[in-house]
Design an enzyme around this catalytic site. Structure first.
Site, PDB file in Angstrom:
ATOM      1  N   CYS A 234      45.062  41.969  38.460  1.00  0.00           N
ATOM      2  CA  CYS A 234      44.080  43.016  38.763  1.00  0.00           C
ATOM      3  C   CYS A 234      44.248  43.646  40.140  1.00  0.00           C
ATOM      4  CB  CYS A 234      42.668  42.456  38.630  1.00  0.00           C
ATOM      5  SG  CYS A 234      42.327  41.728  37.006  1.00  0.00           S
TER       6      CYS A 234
ATOM      7  N   GLU B  22      48.207  45.619  33.795  1.00  0.00           N
ATOM      8  CA  GLU B  22      48.694  44.338  33.284  1.00  0.00           C
ATOM      9  C   GLU B  22      48.655  44.355  31.758  1.00  0.00           C
ATOM     10  OE1 GLU B  22      45.892  40.838  33.481  1.00  0.00           O
ATOM     11  OE2 GLU B  22      45.212  41.905  35.263  1.00  0.00           O
TER      12      GLU B  22
ATOM     13  N   HIS C 198      36.404  43.165  43.362  1.00  0.00           N
ATOM     14  CA  HIS C 198      36.970  43.101  42.014  1.00  0.00           C
ATOM     15  C   HIS C 198      35.936  42.449  41.113  1.00  0.00           C
ATOM     16  CE1 HIS C 198      39.279  42.215  38.526  1.00  0.00           C
ATOM     17  NE2 HIS C 198      39.257  40.919  38.736  1.00  0.00           N
TER      18      HIS C 198
END
Length: 445
Positions: A120, A83, A244
């Site tokens: 993500c 990203e 995450h």
């Protein structure tokens, strides 16, 4: 059915370090515990002047290929998740392939190349793409190279500034893997959200409180969806649960939510009911506020129990060790968590042969994915090949003034001439700009 999964992986961290307790906190006038205890972070990694998402990704991929004795002809696709891309048309995978072609006699002209974007979670989506490509029989005997590479940079004085980080994870996806086999079952939770976004801008716009709530809501949905296809889940089913990890403090919240969910209807849930009472049910309360208050009270009591704390110290805490030292790597964060947990197991002599991991990925905007992985016998050798501890130790320790300089270097809105803090050696490095404004790279021996 032939197993498909991650055969090997490599990690490349940015060469610079910002110590949050010793350097960042004093400059901000903050208590160091705000970062070390609240966020759960000790340091952040940053790219040097000659580093960026291409060099970090290419260096991780090169190291992986060299260690596995691979040539470009062995790779049928290169998927890059990021990203932090700097081009709205040309994918980062082409830049990385171009770097690798500098050091190999063959080229990657035969390889499918792409770039994934969904905050993500796109690192895991790229892993899914490679898995499906092999399962579909389109790989013609070749493996896939999946690279998650990001520089998580926030505007100065943004609340997220302390969670910054930079690095890359390269993963080789193939049949009969030597690290983990991926499950066919997946669970998803997805909704149109505006918790974190970058509308034509480098630095993210973040609604912090909302972001935490969206993360937890999507994780809950993904876990419930996974249980529908994989069957009932018991806390003893999975040796570790890599989440995450934007920062370890967020994982503390997600782990409590996940544990609360997976003990329902189990013997563990019954034992917890005897100790702290049954979990609150919405039907028992007149308003949502009353229900949420009861849930919070129950969760607080749950996390104080010895049973929960033992589970957390075994299943969650080992997955956070690397992240505490490097910060948020966006698309690579959950894959750092997996590596961290396996590394901890190897260093402590834990037998994970055929053990299962429950991997929980998330991307703002927003989507979560939960899937299982089975650790393959021989995983110790693959994890033992990682030198991430050495990389972390050898980072250049920035002063706050130097941090301000390097932040400006990687801010696309500024033009700052800063000398390198370290010297590139046997790695790819940024080499200036081309005639069409493209970034150029060279291999430095």
């Amino acid at each position: 059915m032939t197993a498909v999964g991650i055969d090997a992986m490599e990690i490349w961290t940015g060469k610079l370090k910002l110590d949050l307790a010793e350097t960042f906190a004093p400059a901000q006038g903050d208590d160091p515990g705000k970062y070390t205890k609240g966020l759960g972070l000790r340091a952040s990694s940053f790219p040097d002047v000659y580093e960026d998402i291409v060099t970090m990704g290419a260096n991780a991929a090169h190291r992986l290929m060299e260690r596995k004795g691979l040539t470009p002809d062995d790779i049928g696709r290169i998927d890059v998740a990021t990203e932090s891309a700097f081009d709205n048309s040309k994918p980062v995978s082409t830049y990385i392939a171009g770097c690798l072609e500098q050091v190999y006699d063959e080229n990657f002209h035969h390889a499918n190349k792409g770039e994934r974007k969904f905050a993500c979670i796109s690192g895991t989506q790229s892993l899914d793409d490679a898995y499906n490509w092999i399962r579909a029989g389109r790989n013609r005997g070749r493996a896939a190279l999946v690279i998650a590479t990001d520089t998580a940079l926030y505007a100065r004085d943004d609340p997220g500034e302390a969670t910054q980080g930079a690095g890359a994870v390269a993963m080789l996806v193939d049949e009969d893997p030597n690290l983990v086999e991926l499950s066919t079952e997946q669970g998803y939770g997805s909704a149109d959200e505006t918790d974190f976004l970058k509308p034509n801008q480098q630095f993210p716009s973040v609604d912090g409180k909302r972001s935490v709530n969206v993360y937890l809501a999507r994780m809950r949905e993904a876990l419930e969806d996974f249980a529908e296809v994989a069957g009932d889940i018991h806390p003893g089913d999975y040796e570790m649960i890599p989440f995450h990890t934007p920062f370890p403090g967020m994982v503390r919240k997600a782990a409590a939510l996940g544990y609360r969910h997976i003990i329902r209807g189990t013997d563990v849930g019954d034992l917890m009911a005897e100790e702290i009472g049954h979990q609150p049910m919405r039907s028992d309360f007149e308003t949502d506020d009353e229900f949420h208050a009861a849930i919070k009270e129950y969760t607080d009591a749950l996390t104080e129990t010895e049973r929960y704390q033992d589970w957390y110290s075994n299943a969650i805490e080992p997955t956070l060790e690397i992240s505490r030292e490097v910060g948020n790597w966006y698309t690579g964060s959950v894959h750092i968590a997996r590596a961290s947990g396996l590394k901890h197991a190897r260093e402590n002599g834990l037998d994970l042969d055929d053990a299962r991991l429950l991997v929980a990925s998330y991307g703002s905007g927003a989507q979560a994915e939960v899937h299982a992985e089975t650790v393959v016998p021989g995983w110790e050798e693959e994890i033992g090949a990682l030198d991430i501890d050495e990389q972390i130790r050898n980072r250049y320790d920035l002063s706050f003034a130097e941090y301000e300089q390097v932040h400006d270097v990687h801010n696309h809105e500024t033009e700052t001439d800063v000398e390198e803090f370290t010297a590139p050696e046997n790695e790819f490095a940024f080499d200036g700009w081309g005639r069409m404004g493209e970034r150029k790279y060279r291999y430095v021996e």
